[in-house]
Design a protein around this motif. Structure first.
Motif, PDB file in Angstrom:
ATOM      1  N   GLY A  57       4.980  11.889   7.506  1.00  0.00           N
ATOM      2  CA  GLY A  57       3.722  11.493   7.615  1.00  0.00           C
ATOM      3  C   GLY A  57       3.703  10.155   7.340  1.00  0.00           C
ATOM      4  N   ARG A  58       4.794   9.333   6.395  1.00  0.00           N
ATOM      5  CA  ARG A  58       4.575   8.253   5.718  1.00  0.00           C
ATOM      6  C   ARG A  58       5.995   7.290   6.637  1.00  0.00           C
ATOM      7  NH1 ARG A  58       2.605   7.647   0.761  1.00  0.00           N
ATOM      8  NH2 ARG A  58       4.562   6.566  -0.088  1.00  0.00           N
ATOM      9  N   GLN A  59       5.778   6.038   6.189  1.00  0.00           N
ATOM     10  CA  GLN A  59       6.855   5.094   7.083  1.00  0.00           C
ATOM     11  C   GLN A  59       7.707   4.749   6.075  1.00  0.00           C
ATOM     12  OE1 GLN A  59       5.074   2.351   9.679  1.00  0.00           O
ATOM     13  NE2 GLN A  59       6.879   1.364  10.197  1.00  0.00           N
ATOM     14  N   LYS A  60       8.766   4.967   6.387  1.00  0.00           N
ATOM     15  CA  LYS A  60      10.244   4.566   5.446  1.00  0.00           C
ATOM     16  C   LYS A  60      10.794   3.210   6.015  1.00  0.00           C
ATOM     17  CE  LYS A  60      14.377   6.266   3.440  1.00  0.00           C
ATOM     18  NZ  LYS A  60      15.313   7.432   3.141  1.00  0.00           N
ATOM     19  N   ILE A  61      10.714   2.395   5.044  1.00  0.00           N
ATOM     20  CA  ILE A  61      11.390   0.922   5.386  1.00  0.00           C
ATOM     21  C   ILE A  61      12.769   0.921   4.523  1.00  0.00           C
ATOM     22  CG2 ILE A  61      11.105  -1.483   5.306  1.00  0.00           C
ATOM     23  CD1 ILE A  61       8.113  -1.024   5.352  1.00  0.00           C
ATOM     24  N   VAL A  62      13.642   0.724   5.424  1.00  0.00           N
ATOM     25  CA  VAL A  62      15.313   0.545   4.798  1.00  0.00           C
ATOM     26  C   VAL A  62      15.705  -0.820   5.067  1.00  0.00           C
ATOM     27  CG1 VAL A  62      17.317   1.301   4.719  1.00  0.00           C
ATOM     28  CG2 VAL A  62      15.805   3.064   5.105  1.00  0.00           C
ATOM     29  N   VAL A  63      15.897  -1.511   4.096  1.00  0.00           N
ATOM     30  CA  VAL A  63      16.215  -3.048   4.001  1.00  0.00           C
ATOM     31  C   VAL A  63      17.746  -3.116   3.535  1.00  0.00           C
ATOM     32  CG1 VAL A  63      15.710  -5.265   3.245  1.00  0.00           C
ATOM     33  CG2 VAL A  63      14.008  -3.655   3.302  1.00  0.00           C
ATOM     34  N   GLU A  64      18.674  -3.578   4.303  1.00  0.00           N
ATOM     35  CA  GLU A  64      19.857  -3.617   3.819  1.00  0.00           C
ATOM     36  C   GLU A  64      20.314  -5.146   4.087  1.00  0.00           C
ATOM     37  OE1 GLU A  64      22.485   0.108   5.286  1.00  0.00           O
ATOM     38  OE2 GLU A  64      20.944  -0.316   6.968  1.00  0.00           O
ATOM     39  N   GLY A  65      21.477  -5.575   3.361  1.00  0.00           N
ATOM     40  CA  GLY A  65      22.096  -6.960   3.761  1.00  0.00           C
ATOM     41  C   GLY A  65      22.660  -7.373   2.565  1.00  0.00           C
ATOM     42  N   CYS A  94       0.742  -1.211  -0.102  1.00  0.00           N
ATOM     43  CA  CYS A  94      -0.124   0.030   0.167  1.00  0.00           C
ATOM     44  C   CYS A  94       0.755   1.321   0.146  1.00  0.00           C
ATOM     45  CB  CYS A  94      -0.837   0.061   1.141  1.00  0.00           C
ATOM     46  SG  CYS A  94      -0.268  -0.256   2.720  1.00  0.00           S
ATOM     47  N   ASP A  95       0.137   2.262  -0.410  1.00  0.00           N
ATOM     48  CA  ASP A  95       1.293   3.546  -0.392  1.00  0.00           C
ATOM     49  C   ASP A  95       1.390   4.219   0.769  1.00  0.00           C
ATOM     50  OD1 ASP A  95      -1.538   4.792   0.032  1.00  0.00           O
ATOM     51  OD2 ASP A  95      -1.566   5.688  -2.025  1.00  0.00           O
ATOM     52  N   HIS A  96       1.335   3.669   1.890  1.00  0.00           N
ATOM     53  CA  HIS A  96       1.638   4.054   3.265  1.00  0.00           C
ATOM     54  C   HIS A  96       3.036   4.174   3.522  1.00  0.00           C
ATOM     55  CE1 HIS A  96       1.134   5.581   7.250  1.00  0.00           C
ATOM     56  NE2 HIS A  96       1.656   4.684   7.962  1.00  0.00           N
ATOM     57  N   PHE A  97       3.663   3.234   2.715  1.00  0.00           N
ATOM     58  CA  PHE A  97       5.245   2.944   2.970  1.00  0.00           C
ATOM     59  C   PHE A  97       6.207   3.225   1.889  1.00  0.00           C
ATOM     60  CE2 PHE A  97       2.781  -0.185   5.159  1.00  0.00           C
ATOM     61  CZ  PHE A  97       2.927  -0.026   6.437  1.00  0.00           C
ATOM     62  N   ASP A  98       7.465   3.733   1.987  1.00  0.00           N
ATOM     63  CA  ASP A  98       8.394   4.197   1.107  1.00  0.00           C
ATOM     64  C   ASP A  98       9.430   3.149   1.377  1.00  0.00           C
ATOM     65  OD1 ASP A  98       7.088   6.223  -0.534  1.00  0.00           O
ATOM     66  OD2 ASP A  98       7.912   7.594   1.560  1.00  0.00           O
ATOM     67  N   VAL A  99       9.966   2.116   0.423  1.00  0.00           N
ATOM     68  CA  VAL A  99      10.760   1.215   0.539  1.00  0.00           C
ATOM     69  C   VAL A  99      12.173   1.757   0.041  1.00  0.00           C
ATOM     70  CG1 VAL A  99      11.586  -1.212   0.185  1.00  0.00           C
ATOM     71  CG2 VAL A  99       9.318  -0.589   0.466  1.00  0.00           C
ATOM     72  N   GLU A 100      13.461   1.594   0.699  1.00  0.00           N
ATOM     73  CA  GLU A 100      14.587   1.841   0.284  1.00  0.00           C
ATOM     74  C   GLU A 100      15.377   0.585   0.196  1.00  0.00           C
ATOM     75  OE1 GLU A 100      18.535   4.426   1.116  1.00  0.00           O
ATOM     76  OE2 GLU A 100      16.596   5.361   1.907  1.00  0.00           O
ATOM     77  N   ASN A 101      15.744  -0.010  -1.013  1.00  0.00           N
ATOM     78  CA  ASN A 101      16.284  -1.266  -1.200  1.00  0.00           C
ATOM     79  C   ASN A 101      17.903  -1.053  -1.132  1.00  0.00           C
ATOM     80  OD1 ASN A 101      17.359  -3.767  -1.693  1.00  0.00           O
ATOM     81  ND2 ASN A 101      15.748  -4.131  -3.345  1.00  0.00           N
TER      82      ASN A 101
END
Length: 729
Positions: free
Chosen positions: A240-248, A211-218
């Motif tokens: 006002g949005r939730q950012k999710i940062v995925v590292e690995g 959904c568009d509530h999240f921003d993903v940084e890969n």
């Protein structure tokens, strides 16, 4: 693996075990009554050195069968859920249902295109994506074609999202999820992460629900297939949005894995997912915002949850923190008036407990889940509650049915299996750092029903010995009233298995190990009960280690399977050496690969065990290479955590690990291994850990050079005479 195949393998295991030499361990005389059995268990285990409150009483008469510090207030951990769920059943009723309301402005039609669709929550903890998809289907069938905007109304709860005790630890773990009158998926988001199609590409990151509530940084990278996996996920609130940062680092060809993280704004998360699912059904939707439904808004649809009795059952079986806090706030709103809050919910529970004979002020309760160092109850208060609920016939069945059953389901599915308690003990667990608890009911061999509470704080050593002792108490209670041998078996269960004397012949060990690994490598969780039984009965530490790994291989995502494997590991390098000799043909080779995978995830226990096993490098060249490669892989995936594990390990293990790590770095396929750079960055800081990193760096570099020059197995001889500060033990 088919059922006939499993039966054939089981028969092979039993045949192999039958060939093992008999043990020469003399049996202690069995205790004559349950009091003597419990005293033997407590005095002979880590419970003796812990703060432990224990009470056992006849559920009907209240006659006390055993007591130890029963009035001392202790941290009960998730045993607090016993109080929350009991009060909710008593005050709201087992048939209570949570409602989520969909409304439109007064005088406006619900279809085909209302200007505003209001969604008003009333604390339902059980809405998940699948149910929300069904709700959107119902709305579509009402004729909905277009919605100007969605307004999410969570005013049934106050604005406090984080309960008392939740602030004692940071991070975005799913068990720290916030509450909200309008919530979805236990207020967590699933992050699915897998490798790219070839080495060097970004990994694949997907959210569920999208959904568009999240921003993903890969920021992930696909690495060589034989590299170690390590993924870290962090979240933050941005504009006002939730950012999710995925590292690995994701090994090529490895399977995608899902992790769950708490979300920040429950109502907007719900609204954004609702919008997305409506759009998938062809309904056009404008923006989503927070607000309140106006006075007189017209109800067009309502979604009701399952009955509270069923929600409580799932709460206690799985020990879900989010559900407990949602129920507590809802209880507060219903009993004390909206908006619901933690103080109102606790006050409602206190009213109920006063009626049950537990006066206000005699305990401390701040949240509904038992998280962290927040609550204090005594074993006697827990037993008083259990007896009160047992005596209330309209609530008894639902309350008892909510508790996990030993050896059967819930959080004690793999505990007490094969003992007298299996299937006859129902109890709620509680686990925090240096806290374990187990409280509930048990039917004895004499067909009496007992209520019991075991609350343990500040125990010495690792958790495994304490849990074993607590399970032995459960087994003794179930065996009471029967033959004395049953009590003796429970007391024996409390003790760690002794090494087999003599050890199995090499040929018998090889065949048995081969049979177990055939089960473990099948990756079938249905084999776990059989393997758990074998682990309890086996005394040869090499076989215990093999069985523990096979439990993990049967379900690599299960925390209980990981614990079984780590607890089966022995710091004695000879144990691993014997297993390797017996499993010469196994691929991948035993233990080290699995332990490296867990250590690469940053698990402190796995890292400590891997460093402890480093001295085994001296036993076998293949084993030395496997350990050095595992350490090098972990140094790439979890470098800072590895430094901390090295600093906390005993001296001989540190020396062996440093030598093995240097050789592993020399063989590493990574052109620029990140570990030396991490050591330099850590060493540039202040403090004892920085000093350790500075002293460690030249030794690692020298070991790497030596390994590059000789390409030989790592040596136990230190790579340098440089002194590395060690932590006192």
């Amino acid at each position: 693996m088919t059922r006939p195949a499993r039966r054939a393998l089981a028969a092979a295991v039993l045949s192999a075990l039958a060939s093992l030499p008999a043990l020469a361990r003399p049996a202690d005389p069995p205790p004559h009554d349950v009091d003597a059995a419990l005293r033997a268990i407590v005095d002979g285990t880590p419970l003796a050195g812990a703060r432990a409150g224990i009470l056992v009483a006849d559920v009907a008469t209240g006659k006390v069968l055993y007591a130890r510090d029963a009035d001392v207030l202790l941290n009960p951990a998730s045993n607090v859920k016993l109080f929350t769920s009991a009060a909710a059943l008593a005050r709201l009723g087992p048939e209570y249902r949570f409602a989520t309301e969909f409304l439109v402005d007064p005088g406006q039609a619900a279809a085909p295109s209302p200007k505003t669709l209001y969604v008003r929550g009333r604390g339902d903890p059980s809405i998940v994506t699948e149910r929300l998809w069904g709700i959107t289907g119902d709305l579509e069938h009402l004729g909905l074609e277009r919605v100007g905007e969605i307004v999410v109304d969570d005013s049934f709860f106050d604005g406090e999202r984080t309960g008392p005790g939740f602030d004692q630890e940071g991070g975005d773990n799913a068990y720290l999820a916030p509450t909200g009158a309008l919530s979805l998926n236990f207020n967590t988001i699933a992050v699915h992460v897998g490798p790219g199609d070839r080495k060097g590409l970004r990994g694949k990151v997907e959210l569920e629900p999208a959904c568009d509530h999240f921003d993903v940084e890969n920021r992930t990278t696909t690495v060589a297939a034989n590299a170690r996996r390590r993924v870290t996920i962090s979240t933050m609130r941005v504009n006002g949005r939730q950012k999710i940062v995925v590292e690995g680092r994701l090994p090529l060809g490895s399977r995608p894995q899902a992790s769950w993280r708490k979300i920040e704004d429950p109502a907007l998360y719900f609204g954004s997912a609702l919008k997305r699912l409506l759009e998938l059904r062809g309904v056009k939707v404008g923006k989503v915002r927070a607000g309140a439904a106006p006075q007189g808004a017209r109800l067009v649809y309502v979604s009701e949850s399952e009955a509270l009795a069923e929600i409580v059952r799932k709460l206690n079986k799985t020990s879900n923190n989010f559900t407990a806090e949602q129920i507590l706030e809802t209880l507060g709103a219903e009993a004390k008036g909206a908006p619901g809050s933690w103080p109102k919910g606790v006050s409602a529970v206190e009213d109920f407990l006063a009626d049950a004979g537990i006066p206000r002020g005699a305990y401390v309760m701040k949240n509904g889940s038992g998280l962290n160092d927040t609550n204090r109850f005594s074993a006697r208060q827990v037993v008083t509650l259990l007896r009160h609920m047992y005596a209330r016939f309209p609530l008894q069945a639902e309350y008892l049915a909510s508790l996990p059953v030993a050896g059967r389901d819930g959080t004690i599915r793999w505990r007490m299996e094969g003992t007298e308690a299996a299937g006859r003990l129902r109890a709620k667990t509680g686990t925090l750092e240096n806290v374990t608890s187990l409280s509930g009911y048990v039917e004895t061999a004499g067909h009496e029903t007992l209520a019991f509470a075991v609350l343990v704080n500040d125990y010495p050593g690792r958790a495994a010995g304490v849990v074993r002792a607590v399970d032995a108490i459960g087994g003794a209670l179930a065996a009471s009233g029967g033959p004395a041998a049953g009590l003796g078996a429970a007391v024996a269960l409390a003790k760690a298995p002794a090494p087999a004397v003599p050890a199995a012949a090499p040929s018998a060990l090889t065949e048995t190990v081969k049979t177990y690994y055939a089960l473990g490598r099948a990756g079938d969780p249905r084999n776990i009960p059989f393997l758990q039984t074998a682990l309890r009965s086996e005394t040869d530490p090499a076989l215990r280690l093999a069985i523990g790994e096979c439990i993990y291989l049967s379900d690599t995502d299960a925390d209980s399977a990981k614990r079984a494997f780590l607890e089966a590991l022995s710091p004695d390098s000879q144990v691993l050496g014997r297993l390797w000799a017996a499993a010469a043909g196994e691929s991948p080779a035993p233990v080290v690969s699995s332990l490296g995978d867990l250590a690469a995830e940053g698990s402190p226990d796995a890292l400590a065990r891997l460093v402890e096993l480093a001295p085994a490098s001296a036993l076998d060249g293949r084993l030395a290479m496997a350990i050095s490669d595992a350490l090098a892989g972990v140094a790439a995936s979890a470098p800072e955590e590895l430094v901390q594990a090295l600093r906390g390990a005993p001296g001989p293990a540190v020396e062996a690990a440093i030598g093995a790590l240097g050789a592993g770095l020399a063989r590493s396929e990574e052109p620029d291994h990140p570990f030396p750079a991490v050591l330099r960055a850590m060493g540039a800081k202040q403090g004892e850990l920085a000093a350790f990193a500075r002293a460690l760096l030249p030794r690692i570099e020298e070991g790497e050079k030596a390994g590059t020059a000789t390409r030989t197995a790592p040596s136990l001889v230190p790579a340098s005479s440089t002194n590395v500060p060690a932590r006192a033990h």
